[in-house]
Enzyme design. Structure first.
Site, short mmCIF file in Angstrom:
data_model
loop_
_atom_site.label_atom_id
_atom_site.label_comp_id
_atom_site.label_asym_id
_atom_site.label_seq_id
_atom_site.Cartn_x
_atom_site.Cartn_y
_atom_site.Cartn_z
N SER A 16 -10.77 16.39 7.87
CA SER A 16 -10.09 17.66 8.11
C SER A 16 -10.81 18.53 9.15
CB SER A 16 -9.95 18.43 6.79
OG SER A 16 -9.07 17.73 5.96
N THR A 61 -9.80 18.53 -1.74
CA THR A 61 -9.70 17.08 -1.77
C THR A 61 -10.34 16.53 -3.03
OG1 THR A 61 -9.92 15.07 -0.44
CG2 THR A 61 -11.74 16.63 -0.28
N LYS A 65 -8.19 18.17 -6.86
CA LYS A 65 -6.80 18.58 -6.63
C LYS A 65 -6.09 19.04 -7.89
CE LYS A 65 -5.94 15.83 -2.49
NZ LYS A 65 -5.05 14.92 -1.78
N ASN A 86 -3.47 20.65 -2.57
CA ASN A 86 -4.41 20.29 -1.50
C ASN A 86 -4.63 21.46 -0.55
OD1 ASN A 86 -1.99 20.26 -0.12
ND2 ASN A 86 -2.51 18.48 1.13
N GLY A 130 -2.23 10.06 -6.79
CA GLY A 130 -1.91 11.39 -6.24
C GLY A 130 -1.03 11.31 -5.00
N ILE A 218 -0.18 4.13 4.16
CA ILE A 218 -0.77 5.46 4.29
C ILE A 218 -2.29 5.38 4.51
CG2 ILE A 218 1.09 6.48 2.94
CD1 ILE A 218 -1.11 7.21 0.84
P1 NAP Z 1 -5.52 7.59 -6.48
O1 NAP Z 1 -4.94 8.84 -7.01
O2 NAP Z 1 -6.87 7.14 -6.92
O3 NAP Z 1 -4.46 6.38 -6.77
C1 NAP Z 1 -4.73 5.05 -6.36
C2 NAP Z 1 -3.50 4.19 -6.65
O4 NAP Z 1 -3.71 2.91 -6.07
C3 NAP Z 1 -3.24 3.96 -8.14
O5 NAP Z 1 -1.85 3.87 -8.33
C4 NAP Z 1 -3.93 2.61 -8.40
O6 NAP Z 1 -3.33 1.87 -9.45
C5 NAP Z 1 -3.65 1.90 -7.09
N1 NAP Z 1 -4.67 0.90 -6.78
C6 NAP Z 1 -6.00 1.09 -6.59
N2 NAP Z 1 -6.61 -0.06 -6.28
C7 NAP Z 1 -5.64 -1.03 -6.30
C8 NAP Z 1 -5.66 -2.44 -6.10
N3 NAP Z 1 -6.80 -3.10 -5.80
N4 NAP Z 1 -4.49 -3.12 -6.19
C9 NAP Z 1 -3.34 -2.46 -6.49
N5 NAP Z 1 -3.26 -1.13 -6.72
C10 NAP Z 1 -4.41 -0.43 -6.61
O7 NAP Z 1 -5.63 7.65 -4.88
P2 NAP Z 1 -4.68 8.48 -3.87
O8 NAP Z 1 -5.26 9.82 -3.67
O9 NAP Z 1 -3.29 8.33 -4.30
O10 NAP Z 1 -4.95 7.68 -2.50
C11 NAP Z 1 -4.50 6.35 -2.30
C12 NAP Z 1 -4.80 5.92 -0.87
O11 NAP Z 1 -4.05 6.71 0.03
C13 NAP Z 1 -6.26 6.08 -0.43
O12 NAP Z 1 -6.60 4.98 0.37
C14 NAP Z 1 -6.26 7.31 0.42
O13 NAP Z 1 -7.26 7.31 1.44
C15 NAP Z 1 -4.87 7.25 1.06
N6 NAP Z 1 -4.35 8.57 1.41
C16 NAP Z 1 -3.91 8.76 2.69
C17 NAP Z 1 -3.41 9.99 3.05
C18 NAP Z 1 -2.95 10.22 4.46
O14 NAP Z 1 -2.82 11.38 4.85
N7 NAP Z 1 -2.68 9.18 5.23
C19 NAP Z 1 -3.32 11.03 2.11
C20 NAP Z 1 -3.75 10.80 0.80
C21 NAP Z 1 -4.27 9.54 0.46
P3 NAP Z 1 -3.67 2.11 -11.02
O15 NAP Z 1 -2.99 3.40 -11.41
O16 NAP Z 1 -3.08 0.94 -11.71
O17 NAP Z 1 -5.17 2.20 -11.10
#
Ligand code: NAP
Length: 279
Positions: A16, A61, A65, A86, A130, A218
């Site tokens: 950020s 972050t 959150k 956020n 999230g 993403i």
């Molecule tokens: P989170 O709240 O920790 O959720 C992670 C999700 O991914 C959960 O549904 C989890 O499943 C699943 N998961 C984790 N490891 C996995 C695997 N090996 N195989 C299959 N499913 C898996 O994380 P988040 O904040 O949503 O972020 C997720 C990703 O998005 C991160 O890489 C983050 O950097 C990225 N992101 C990008 C942006 C952007 O602006 N581009 C914004 C936010 C996040 P379970 O529920 O079964 O554990």
């Protein structure tokens, strides 16, 4: 001098400051945007101290959150539904919480595919964390034909859909993405699979998914994930996570510094150079 910061624990990974300081310079604003690491037990006192020090607001972050919603006096509709913020702004002595992640995804998709109407699409989302939740909520406002959510923990996918409350939605176990002969137009990876440093790089067999035209990841580091490369080899159009990252920052910058910034090619190049440097 207008001041803002991103707070997290840890926070050193946050990009950020690079985005906001690029716009501060571009617009010649007298302002600063920092990163502040704060332990969850100190979250409330930190937010209140920044309000008292005259900060315009804060980005929130991981892992704050959800907890940060309890500190807010008012929440936007999306922050209330998602129970996650956020963006916090301080205005008239009020702490206002918002969630801009999902709209960032939608804006980015519209920029990359301006001729596609999301209301005509059947959409699959991988993950129920999230980011997936926020994306599903923003997509539901575009009234797509269907939203499917796939997750390892199917309870979480069900809970996500209860919150989002979209009339045409269905939860599935993540394995069903390859086992069931489902068809969608757009598939979104909202899990960290494919992220730099992760051992899992792809679990999608694109050949099994009928009708798929677009794949959006993403994950933004690397710029081209393994899944994106595989999708393109099947003639599927792809989008990476950088656009979402930049578009979710636009409303934050506008509330902190009073100017609506542009997601320009110059900014994208600036961030891509950073991604390549930290690889
Ligand atoms: P989170 O709240 O920790 O959720 C992670 C999700 O991914 C959960 O549904 C989890 O499943 C699943 N998961 C984790 N490891 C996995 C695997 N090996 N195989 C299959 N499913 C898996 O994380 P988040 O904040 O949503 O972020 C997720 C990703 O998005 C991160 O890489 C983050 O950097 C990225 N992101 C990008 C942006 C952007 O602006 N581009 C914004 C936010 C996040 P379970 O529920 O079964 O554990």
């Amino acid at each position: 001098m207008k001041k803002a910061a991103v707070i997290g624990f840890p926070v050193k990974h946050s990009w950020s400051p690079i985005i906001h300081n690029y716009w501060i310079k571009e617009h010649g604003i007298l302002g600063e945007y920092k990163k502040i690491e704060v332990h969850p037990s100190d979250l409330k006192s930190l937010v209140i101290s920044k309000k008292e020090q005259g900060f315009s607001g804060l980005n929130i972050t991981i892992p704050h959150k959800e907890k940060a919603t309890e500190i807010c006096d008012e929440l936007s509709e999306s922050a209330r539904v998602l129970q996650a913020v956020n963006l916090i702004t301080f205005k008239n002595n009020i702490i206002y919480g918002d969630n801009t992640d999902g709209d960032g995804f939608v804006e980015s998709f519209k920029e990359d595919f301006p001729d596609i109407n999301l209301s005509s699409l059947r959409i699959g989302i991988l993950g129920a964390g999230g980011a997936a939740k926020s994306i599903a909520l923003s997509l539901s406002k575009e009234n797509p034909k269907k939203i499917f959510v796939f997750n390892r923990n199917i309870d979480r996918a069900e809970k996500l859909l209860e919150k989002v409350n979209f009339h045409a939605a269905e939860p599935f176990h993540i394995d069903d993405i390859n086992l069931k002969k489902l068809s969608f137009d757009l598939l979104i990876n909202a899990t960290p699979v494919g992220m730099a440093g992760m051992t899992d790089t792809n679990f999608i067999n694109f050949k099994n998914i009928g009708g798929i035209e677009f794949f959006a990841d993403i994950v933004y580091n690397p710029e081209n994930t393994e899944s994106m490369i595989l999708a393109r080899s099947q003639n599927i159009k792809t989008m990476g996570g950088l656009g979402m990252l930049l578009y979710q920052a636009v409303p934050s910058f506008e509330s902190f510094f009073g100017v609506r910034p542009e997601v320009s090619n110059g900014l994208k190049q600036h961030i891509l150079e950073h991604i390549r440097r930290v690889k």
